[in-house]
Enzyme design. Structure first.
Site, mmCIF file in Angstrom:
data_model
loop_
_atom_site.group_PDB
_atom_site.id
_atom_site.type_symbol
_atom_site.label_atom_id
_atom_site.label_comp_id
_atom_site.label_asym_id
_atom_site.label_seq_id
_atom_site.Cartn_x
_atom_site.Cartn_y
_atom_site.Cartn_z
ATOM 1 N N GLU A 84 -15.215 36.350 -55.990
ATOM 2 C CA GLU A 84 -15.037 35.359 -57.058
ATOM 3 C C GLU A 84 -16.417 34.855 -57.444
ATOM 4 O OE1 GLU A 84 -10.766 33.344 -57.092
ATOM 5 O OE2 GLU A 84 -11.810 32.855 -55.252
ATOM 6 N N HIS A 198 -11.788 24.872 -65.199
ATOM 7 C CA HIS A 198 -11.640 26.314 -64.981
ATOM 8 C C HIS A 198 -11.737 27.003 -66.330
ATOM 9 C CE1 HIS A 198 -10.208 30.159 -63.535
ATOM 10 N NE2 HIS A 198 -10.141 29.692 -62.308
ATOM 11 N N ARG A 244 -18.246 28.537 -62.576
ATOM 12 C CA ARG A 244 -17.200 28.150 -63.530
ATOM 13 C C ARG A 244 -17.701 27.252 -64.648
ATOM 14 N NH1 ARG A 244 -12.321 27.147 -59.201
ATOM 15 N NH2 ARG A 244 -12.175 29.365 -58.756
ATOM 16 N N HIS A 304 -9.493 21.394 -63.699
ATOM 17 C CA HIS A 304 -8.977 22.177 -62.574
ATOM 18 C C HIS A 304 -9.101 21.435 -61.242
ATOM 19 C CE1 HIS A 304 -7.847 25.768 -60.415
ATOM 20 N NE2 HIS A 304 -9.013 25.853 -59.791
ATOM 21 N N ARG A 339 -17.542 22.812 -57.023
ATOM 22 C CA ARG A 339 -16.942 23.518 -55.887
ATOM 23 C C ARG A 339 -17.026 25.034 -56.069
ATOM 24 N NH1 ARG A 339 -12.164 25.859 -55.290
ATOM 25 N NH2 ARG A 339 -11.096 24.795 -56.999
HETATM 26 C C1 SIN Z 1 -8.565 30.765 -59.137
HETATM 27 O O1 SIN Z 1 -7.750 31.521 -58.609
HETATM 28 O O2 SIN Z 1 -9.292 31.101 -60.077
HETATM 29 C C2 SIN Z 1 -8.677 29.369 -58.609
HETATM 30 C C3 SIN Z 1 -9.132 29.367 -57.225
HETATM 31 C C4 SIN Z 1 -9.947 28.155 -56.936
HETATM 32 O O3 SIN Z 1 -9.813 27.139 -57.630
HETATM 33 O O4 SIN Z 1 -10.800 28.213 -56.036
#
Ligand code: SIN
Length: 488
Positions: A84, A198, A244, A304, A339
């Protein structure tokens, strides 16, 4: 142990979490790398000892979840990991695209088997019971009766405040109740200006907003504009997997530049893989009339995660003795200004367990006061006109959202202050009305966020000021705390 939840439906942001749980489980990865990525995302405001603890305790948490029967995805017998944004390694463990659901199911099953546990659903916590500088319990409305419930220790695990904003990935329960209660009880609240937006939420006209997990981009999805041009590298060297806040602002800029929506595309990936890895997302897109495997789908950012919250130590203790906090409501220091993806379920696991241990110690010495119950008389009449929750959420989205400036924040603070006054006049906590209670939380926490955002004259992590677009370490490499002092 009394477990209170305001809703009877099994809904929570944890249950909705898609992406996964970050943990070092592969030989090519290391604690040092997970720590460095977390500190980098936190933009100078993480507390390093808290981050170190989070990362080092992660593998043991995963081991425990496996023992409890949680079903993580596997490949050739090994736990599967994905990438990620802002992670330097593939370290995000997952259960398809419903990792939070699988996690909550496993834990809930176990918790409900415990003897001596009383669970009250549809129980609305109104305020904390503070006496002699200590938390003695809380006031709850349940089945038409107002009760002062005595407790030797109380833990807030109420989640964050996505519903303070008009657009959010969170369920409606996330209205900042725990932060509002803790603030009303005089606990220290910290870092509230840092809210994460997000970047990729499904935004098809007429369809419900739905998170399109960052794990999609981790597996190769691309952001494209209406011409099909993959635009992210024009804004950020890390492209689609930049952090993000950067991706969310790049989307806003691209929409402004082209006057058209932007899209997330996985059409170049194997459709069978997409369907098996992301079944929930594929189904949500289908409900909106879109086939994720064959067409790019429209996305836009939404609130988010709240990085700030009720300040705690490494064992979940707040500044009020007897009061603990865990999960998104807490500010443990692990997230700083932003975060890192998939560190949130992990934080709940690591610091939730530590808070439980600390509470078990605390209750051995605390005195239990007598509980009191009285019938609820119904609402107090004659109050000033109150805003609707949507009025407040619109102001928060427009003025306290992704891009902020002094003029907008000043207007928002003035408006929220007026609404806060109207709510005080209405003595809402005596109302016991879930809608008014929710409004009280949204206005109380919204005002604290707006004030903190106005105060911080720089841009850092989730907080972006167009009038102060740079990070200013000389003045602002510090936390902003908000505290009120109450008695009785
Ligand atoms: C996501 O699946 O994009 C959200 C996961 C997160 O907020 O860490």
């Amino acid at each position: 142990v009394l477990l209170l939840s305001k809703d009877s439906a099994p809904r929570s942001a944890s249950r909705w979490a898609q992406g996964g749980i970050a943990a070092v489980t592969r030989p090519e990865d290391s604690f040092a790398s997970h720590i460095a990525d977390t500190l980098e995302a936190g933009a100078g405001l993480c507390d390093p000892p808290a981050v170190e603890l989070l990362v080092r305790e992660a593998p043991a948490c995963v081991e425990r979840l496996l023992q409890l029967g949680m079903d993580f995805d596997r490949h050739a017998g090994q736990l599967s990991t994905t990438l990620e944004a802002a992670h330097s390694h593939r370290r995000v463990l997952h259960a398809q695209d419903r990792t939070g659901g699988a996690l909550v199911d496993a834990l809930e099953k176990r918790v409900l088997q415990r003897p001596g546990l009383l669970r009250l659903q549809g129980a609305l916590a109104l305020r904390l019971w503070i006496d002699g500088g200590r938390c003695r319990g809380l006031q709850v409305l349940h089945n038409g009766a107002l009760r002062w419930v005595a407790a030797r220790a109380v833990v807030l695990a109420t989640g964050g405040g996505g519903h303070l904003f008009a657009n959010t990935t969170n369920p409606s329960q996330a209205s900042g109740d725990g932060i509002a209660m803790a603030w009303g009880a005089g606990a220290t609240i910290r870092d509230l200006e840092f809210v994460q937006f997000h970047p990729t939420v499904l935004s098809a006209p007429g369809a419900a907003r739905f998170l399109l997990s960052e794990a999609l981009r981790g597996e190769g999805a691309r952001l494209v504009n209406a011409e099909g041009d993959a635009f992210m590298t024009r804004y950020e060297p890390a492209g689609d997997l930049a952090s993000r806040d950067l991706v969310a602002r790049a989307i806003v800029r691209e929409v402004e530049r082209t006057g058209k929506p932007v899209y997330l595309s996985v059409v170049h990936l194997d459709p069978a893989f997409v369907r098996s890895r992301f079944p929930t997302i594929v189904a949500a897109c289908a409900e909106a009339g879109l086939d994720l495997t064959r067409e790019a789908v429209p996305v836009s950012p939404a609130a988010h995660y709240v990085m700030g919250g009720v300040e705690t130590d490494l064992d979940g203790r707040t500044s009020v003795p007897g009061l603990f906090a865990a999960g998104e409501v807490a500010c443990t220091g692990v997230h700083g200004a932003n975060r890192l993806a998939s560190n949130s379920l992990l934080e709940g696991l690591v610091f939730g367990a530590r808070a439980a241990e600390a509470m078990a110690g605390a209750v051995r010495t605390a005195t239990l006061w007598d509980s009191e119950t009285r019938a609820f008389d119904g609402p107090v009449a004659n109050h000033d006109p109150l805003p609707t929750a949507n009025d407040v959420r619109d102001v928060m989205w427009r003025a306290v959202g992704l891009v902020r400036d002094r003029a907008g924040l000043t207007r928002a603070v003035d408006q929220l202050t007026r609404w806060s006054g109207a709510l005080r006049g209405a003595q809402v906590l005596e109302y016991g009305d879930p809608g008014v209670r929710r409004l009280h939380s949204i206005v109380t926490v919204g005002l604290r966020i707006a004030r903190a955002a106005l105060y911080r004259e720089e841009s850092r992590g989730g907080h972006y000021r167009s009038d102060f677009p740079s990070r200013d370490d000389a003045r602002w490499q510090r936390h902003v705390a908000d505290v009120t002092h109450v008695s009785g």
